[in-house]
Design a protein around this motif. Structure first.
Motif, PDB file in Angstrom:
ATOM      1  N   ASN A 160       0.070   5.379   0.536  1.00 21.54           N
ATOM      2  CA  ASN A 160      -0.840   6.661   0.605  1.00 21.54           C
ATOM      3  C   ASN A 160      -2.118   6.256   0.526  1.00 21.54           C
ATOM      4  OD1 ASN A 160       1.385   8.454   1.028  1.00 21.54           O
ATOM      5  ND2 ASN A 160       1.268   9.123  -1.140  1.00 21.54           N
ATOM      6  N   GLY A 161      -2.446   4.985   1.234  1.00 22.41           N
ATOM      7  CA  GLY A 161      -3.955   4.542   1.080  1.00 22.41           C
ATOM      8  C   GLY A 161      -4.181   3.911  -0.146  1.00 22.41           C
ATOM      9  N   LEU A 162      -3.406   3.724  -1.003  1.00 25.04           N
ATOM     10  CA  LEU A 162      -3.802   3.103  -2.360  1.00 25.04           C
ATOM     11  C   LEU A 162      -3.367   1.437  -2.261  1.00 25.04           C
ATOM     12  CD1 LEU A 162      -2.817   5.764  -4.972  1.00 25.04           C
ATOM     13  CD2 LEU A 162      -4.874   5.194  -4.306  1.00 25.04           C
ATOM     14  N   ASN A 163      -4.045   0.656  -2.935  1.00 22.30           N
ATOM     15  CA  ASN A 163      -3.589  -0.719  -3.025  1.00 22.30           C
ATOM     16  C   ASN A 163      -2.885  -0.946  -3.995  1.00 22.30           C
ATOM     17  OD1 ASN A 163      -3.379  -3.263  -2.380  1.00 22.30           O
ATOM     18  ND2 ASN A 163      -5.554  -3.850  -2.473  1.00 22.30           N
ATOM     19  N   THR A 210       0.852  -1.278  -0.211  1.00 24.91           N
ATOM     20  CA  THR A 210      -0.282   0.112  -0.046  1.00 24.91           C
ATOM     21  C   THR A 210       0.929   1.141  -0.097  1.00 24.91           C
ATOM     22  OG1 THR A 210      -0.271   0.050   2.542  1.00 24.91           O
ATOM     23  CG2 THR A 210      -2.048  -1.181   1.301  1.00 24.91           C
TER      24      THR A 210
END
Length: 253
Positions: free
Chosen positions: A25-28, A23
């Motif tokens: 910055n909150g992105l998968n 992950t």
């Protein structure tokens, strides 16, 4: 019982499994089985292309002949739909056709994963191509590109309605392009899984069902051949429609 039904589910083959969680910055950004088999398909494609150049002779080898047939098929597609101006875009068209073909064929291998069976992949690919085609159209024609949505000699009173209809039909191309590939690959693989599961159930039951399992097994082999044809056809259709859409923005009438 619930565990067995889940394992034998025809939809299990489409499940995306995370292999390397990541992950940012909150992105998968995790590495999944879809990413793995996309890399595998591209690697096999590059290996196939390298074989066609290995010890090339005046009389083509089998690898050379296969690549030449595929090359000529793509050249014919580009010439028929884009003409001479398609030469500039041929590398992209050839790459798109080859990658889709090998992704579809790799997905036919048992216990593999079909990348093109997920709408997220096909829609992202179709959207990227659609945006790129529009950029090409605007750079080629400037503001005149938007005349694509307004045919000539149209009464002023119906212009708003006609522009809305043309715009919707133009945008819908992204969905038709992505859904066609996704739906065909998903439905075909699901049917193969169902027939294979049915044949295995009859085989393991014993008695007369053990003999009659040859019927769905024979049907399975026929469907595998049909699915191989569909895999090649859908890669061709996706690429062909890309050529047609590209031609629409290059030749605005």
């Amino acid at each position: 019982m619930m565990l067995n039904s889940t394992i034998n589910s025809p939809l299990e083959q489409f499940e995306i499994v995370t292999l390397l969680p990541l992950t940012f910055n909150g992105l998968n950004l995790s590495f999944t089985n879809s990413s793995l088999f996309l890399i595998i398909a591209i690697s096999i494609l590059l290996f196939w292309l390298s074989l066609s150049f290995f010890k090339s002779t005046l009389i083509p080898s089998n690898w050379q002949s296969t690549k030449e047939v595929f090359y000529l098929l793509t050249v014919s597609m580009v010439k028929d739909n884009l003409g001479h101006k398609g030469q500039y875009y041929f590398p992209f068209i050839f790459t798109l056709h080859a990658v889709l073909l090998f992704c579809n064929l790799v997905g036919m291998v048992p216990y593999s994963f079909t990348v093109t069976s997920h709408i997220s992949f096909t829609f992202s690919l179709a959207l990227s191509i659609f945006l790129g085609i529009n950029v090409i159209g605007i750079r080629t024609h400037g503001l005149n590109f938007f005349s694509l949505f307004l045919p000539r000699n149209v009464p002023f009173i119906i212009i708003p309605l006609l522009v809305a209809i043309e715009f919707i039909s133009y945008v819908i191309k992204v969905f038709t392009l992505s859904i066609r590939l996704f739906a065909n690959m998903t439905s075909g693989h699901t049917l193969l899984k169902i027939i294979a599961g049915f044949a295995w159930t009859m085989l393991s039951s014993g008695g007369l069902l053990f003999i009659f399992h040859l019927i769905p097994l024979s049907l399975l082999f026929v469907l595998i051949g049909l699915e191989l044809g569909i895999a090649a056809l859908q890669a061709y259709v996706f690429t062909l429609l890309t050529c047609i859409y590209l031609n629409d923005v290059l030749d605005i009438h």
